[in-house]
Scaffold this active site. Structure first.
Site, short mmCIF file in Angstrom:
data_model
loop_
_atom_site.label_atom_id
_atom_site.label_comp_id
_atom_site.label_asym_id
_atom_site.label_seq_id
_atom_site.Cartn_x
_atom_site.Cartn_y
_atom_site.Cartn_z
N GLY A 103 0.85 -1.22 0.02
CA GLY A 103 0.01 -0.01 0.18
C GLY A 103 0.96 1.34 0.12
CG ASP A 128 -6.61 -0.43 4.25
OD1 ASP A 128 -7.24 -1.25 4.87
OD2 ASP A 128 -5.31 -0.02 4.75
CG MET A 170 -9.41 -3.74 9.48
SD MET A 170 -8.02 -4.97 8.87
CE MET A 170 -7.44 -5.28 10.57
N GLY A 171 -9.83 -0.48 7.00
CA GLY A 171 -9.68 0.80 5.75
C GLY A 171 -9.03 1.49 5.99
NE ARG A 172 -3.04 2.00 6.92
CZ ARG A 172 -2.05 1.45 7.86
NH1 ARG A 172 -1.93 2.51 8.74
NH2 ARG A 172 -1.88 0.31 7.72
O1 F6P Z 1 -3.71 -1.59 5.68
C1 F6P Z 1 -4.27 -2.70 6.15
C2 F6P Z 1 -4.98 -2.75 7.45
O2 F6P Z 1 -5.45 -4.01 7.68
C3 F6P Z 1 -5.53 -1.56 7.86
O3 F6P Z 1 -7.04 -1.81 7.28
C4 F6P Z 1 -5.43 -1.66 9.34
O4 F6P Z 1 -5.81 -0.23 9.72
C5 F6P Z 1 -4.07 -2.02 9.43
O5 F6P Z 1 -3.88 -2.71 8.32
C6 F6P Z 1 -3.91 -2.91 10.46
O6 F6P Z 1 -2.62 -3.02 10.79
P1 F6P Z 1 -1.78 -4.40 11.81
O7 F6P Z 1 -2.04 -5.63 10.98
O8 F6P Z 1 -0.48 -3.98 11.56
O9 F6P Z 1 -2.37 -4.17 13.00
#
Ligand code: F6P
Length: 320
Positions: A103, A128, A170-172
């Site tokens: 990403g 995302d 999710m989606g940030r």
């Molecule tokens: O970028 C993908 C994602 O799954 C986001 O949707 C989420 O905010 C983040 O990664 C979670 O990150 P991690 O797996 O490091 O907790």
């Protein structure tokens, strides 16, 4: 002349990354280009962790979620010294170019390598769908299916119990996964980062709907907007309707990729080798109007925040 390349996956994994690696490996083998796989993203690049890839190694991965190369979030890569080590490792192995799948963070790393004169190509892989310069990222459609299935299940139980269900998606900072799964799952209320979140307005609307006979409802909300457990308590307090919050979490990142993601990944992987052969470096690949295209990678970085289709908010409001 490109003789040897490397591929890595970085950041959060997404279903279809394996299909992209497979396509890159098969295409490069067919074009007589040697290929190495970097383990664990930029971390592995700095630690010199690479394996030789060939057609046989990737022959059973198109249907597998995750990334068989492994991935990591390696913030140290922001340091120039680390990138110098990475470039030296690649030079020692006579690698001419690097393909990265990931990403925005992954693209930022590739952009920096490119500025240090190491040729890179970016392929968008994240659930995302927040990468600019592409309509879709690899993994987004699979995650969408996963979320819609979860919403369907929550609707069943919320309907039986006459409850309100909140589902955190999710989606940030991008609402695509939320808004499209809300449309597909028939969610009564939707909250995304692109909309104004007003808890009081939401509760007022729920109360009105209950008055007009609504027995149960599903609220779809993007992560990082509020504490959904607290929101559930607040809704329950004000509406006197039992409310439960479910955080879908990493379930959304796994699973076998849907056909769309496998095909997208295969097309983008093939295209990445074509770009390298044409000596088009510093590019990121996208799909726009069902055509595989490319932009300068710093274009994508510059417009990191993907444009949200405002019309969707109107549609989603109209459906309730
Ligand atoms: O970028 C993908 C994602 O799954 C986001 O949707 C989420 O905010 C983040 O990664 C979670 O990150 P991690 O797996 O490091 O907790």
């Amino acid at each position: 002349m490109i003789k040897k390349i490397a591929v890595l996956t970085s950041g959060g994994d997404s279903p279809g990354m394996n299909a992209a690696i497979r396509s890159i490996v098969q295409t490069s083998c067919n074009k007589k280009i040697k290929i190495l796989g970097v383990l664990d993203g930029y971390l592995g690049l700095c630690k010199n962790k690479m394996i030789k890839l060939n057609k046989n190694i990737v022959s059973n991965i198109i249907n597998r979620g995750g990334t068989f190369l492994g991935t990591a979030r390696y913030l140290n890569f922001l340091k120039k010294n680390e990138r110098k080590i990475a470039i030296q490792n690649m030079k020692n192995r006579k690698i001419d170019a690097l393909i990265v799948i990931g990403g925005n963070g992954t693209y930022a790393g590739a952009n920096k390598l490119n500025k240090m004169n190491f040729p890179c190509i970016g392929i968008p892989g994240t659930i995302d769908n927040d990468v600019s310069g592409t309509d879709f990222t690899i993994g987004y459609h699979t995650a969408l299916e996963t979320v819609v299935q979860a919403i369907d299940r929550l609707r069943d139980t919320s309907c039986s119990h006459k409850r309100i269900s909140i589902v955190e998606i999710m989606g940030r900072y991008c609402g695509d996964l939320t808004i499209f799964s809300a449309i597909a799952g028939g969610c009564e209320y939707v909250i995304t980062p692109e909309m104004k979140y007003d808890k009081n307005k939401l509760i007022k609307k729920i109360k009105q709907d209950i008055k007009t006979g609504k027995k149960n409802a599903v609220i779809a909300i993007t992560e990082k907007i509020c504490d959904v457990k607290k929101l559930a308590k607040s809704i329950e307090f004000h509406t006197k309707r039992e409310t439960r919050a479910t955080i879908l979490g990493h379930i959304q990142r796994g699973g076998a990729p849907v056909a769309f993601d496998r095909i997208l990944a295969s097309r983008m992987g093939f295209y990445s080798i074509e770009l390298l052969l044409q000596k088009k470096f510093g590019k990121c690949i996208g799909i726009q109007d069902n055509k595989i295209i490319h932009h300068n990678i710093n274009y994508s970085i510059k417009f990191m925040k993907k444009k949200f289709q405002k019309k969707l908010i109107e549609i989603v409001n109209n459906l309730n």
